[in-house]
Design a protein around this motif. Structure first.
Motif, PDB file in Angstrom:
ATOM      1  N   HIS A  30       6.609   1.849   3.831  1.00  0.00           N
ATOM      2  CA  HIS A  30       6.594   0.650   2.984  1.00  0.00           C
ATOM      3  C   HIS A  30       7.156   0.875   1.568  1.00  0.00           C
ATOM      4  N   HIS A  44      -7.666  -0.508   5.487  1.00  0.00           N
ATOM      5  CA  HIS A  44      -6.630   0.331   6.112  1.00  0.00           C
ATOM      6  C   HIS A  44      -6.406   1.572   5.257  1.00  0.00           C
ATOM      7  N   HIS A  79       1.725   3.732   2.092  1.00  0.00           N
ATOM      8  CA  HIS A  79       2.343   4.452   3.216  1.00  0.00           C
ATOM      9  C   HIS A  79       3.873   4.491   3.125  1.00  0.00           C
ATOM     10  N   ASP A  90      -0.443  -3.696   5.910  1.00  0.00           N
ATOM     11  CA  ASP A  90      -1.048  -3.033   7.077  1.00  0.00           C
ATOM     12  C   ASP A  90      -2.535  -3.330   7.229  1.00  0.00           C
ATOM     13  N   HIS A 104       0.850  -1.201   0.000  1.00  0.00           N
ATOM     14  CA  HIS A 104       0.000   0.000   0.000  1.00  0.00           C
ATOM     15  C   HIS A 104       0.877   1.240   0.000  1.00  0.00           C
TER      16      HIS A 104
HETATM   17 ZN   LIG Z   1       0.069   1.645   6.460  1.00  0.00          ZN
END
Ligand SMILES: [Zn+2]
Length: 352
Positions: free
Chosen positions: A145, A223, A142, A242, A140
């Motif tokens: 990551h 999320h 963020h 996540d 994802h």
């Molecule tokens: Zn995240």
């Protein structure tokens, strides 16, 4: 195996420098690495006008800093990030990262928070195998990551993500990069840049690493709106990104209802091991999901109660935080995340 290391410095401040591992210069011998070092270094710098440098060296992989990886199943290795918030670390290395090794090639799941972390992850993988890294799967958008991705792209990996990932990351990337630059010393984040997924997953996608099959599955909004899971059929390992937090307080950046629904449906096939985005690897699905579902359900109930009583968001958020306070002993970084979660939950549920 030798790796090419370029010393790159900020063009605006030549005192801020960092070692940049250039996978394009990877070679079996020292001489072969040296033969292409200058050309590859100059080409890399030429594309990055904010950086300068020149000095380069070739080092054996064993001399490079590398992330500690633990083997959790045959051919599956995990870097366990520290389960706290980015603000509470000196380098932002909080996310779990993983590697799956097939007979023909290697898949990497998430890349870390910075070029430097991506490089140390790459060096750690090179300590395990010389097979090509064919895929980097981003779970994802963020920052913890995605921002080590450039080193894997340069190594030739195909970058994969949820169909909604490229646009979501493009919108937020500058904010994320500014935040990282504010939090950490400049040398720690030098060379960190945005890489967008070039292959995206609408529903499911199978990839083959040579006698090893991975299934990538796009999740509904939970999320975030761009969560992707990876399942390794060989070992029954689910990489949840996540969508699963352990120890670290879950962060709501998508849909509370969607996230609860995701957690209510056991995966099929049932995983034998579950790697969360944060916190320790879980031995089974129930162990992985139960505490998080309890947390999200409590957040939902307390938020609904405020909305039902007609409390405006300005006062409701602190009420919700107070009522959830009892959960703080089970979750790291609870105070840092509680108000943000309550705000996100209120905004979502008040329109129902
Ligand atoms: Zn995240």
């Amino acid at each position: 195996m030798f790796q090419l290391i370029l010393t790159a410095c900020l063009a605006v401040s030549s005192a801020v420098c960092a070692p940049i591992l250039l996978p394009a210069g990877e070679a079996a011998s020292l001489d072969a690495c040296k033969a292409t070092a200058a050309r590859i270094s100059q080409a890399w710098l030429a594309e990055r006008p904010t950086l300068t440098g020149g000095a380069s060296t070739c080092l054996p992989v064993s001399d490079l800093p590398s992330l500690p990886l633990q083997q959790i199943a045959p051919g599956v290795f995990v870097y366990e990030g520290s389960p706290v918030q980015m603000e509470d670390t000196g380098d932002g290395r909080i996310a779990n990262l993983a590697v799956v090794i097939g007979e023909r090639s290697v898949a990497v799941i998430d890349s870390g928070v910075s070029r430097a972390q991506g490089q140390e992850f790459y060096a750690a993988i090179r300590g395990l195998t010389d097979l090509p890294v064919s895929h980097l799967i981003l779970t994802h958008m963020h920052p913890d990551h995605v921002f080590g991705a450039s080193v894997f792209r340069e190594a030739g990996a195909q970058i994969l993500g949820h169909a909604a990932l490229p646009q979501a990351l493009e919108l937020r990337a500058q904010t994320y990069l500014d935040n990282i630059a504010r939090l950490y010393p400049p040398a720690t984040v030098l060379g960190t840049e945005t890489v967008l997924a070039e292959t995206t997953v609408e529903d499911r996608l199978e990839i083959d690493l040579g006698r090893r099959r991975l299934t990538l599955a796009a999740a509904p909004v939970a999320h975030t709106d761009n969560d992707l899971t990876v399942f390794d059929h060989e070992t029954g390992t689910l990489f949840a990104g996540d969508l699963l937090f352990r120890d670290l307080t879950p962060i709501l950046d998508g849909s509370l209802s969607g996230w609860l629904q995701w957690g209510d449906v056991p995966p099929d096939p049932m995983p034998r091991l579950v790697v969360p985005g944060h916190g320790p690897v879980a031995a089974n699905w129930a162990q992985a999901v139960t505490p998080q579902q309890a947390f999200l359900k409590a957040l939902e109930e307390e938020t609904r109660a405020q909305i039902r009583d007609g409390i405006p968001m300005s006062s409701a958020v602190s009420q919700i935080v107070n009522r959830l306070e009892k959960m703080a002993e089970y979750w790291n970084a609870f105070p840092e995340s509680a108000a943000r979660n309550a705000t996100a939950a209120y905004k979502e549920l008040e329109w129902e």
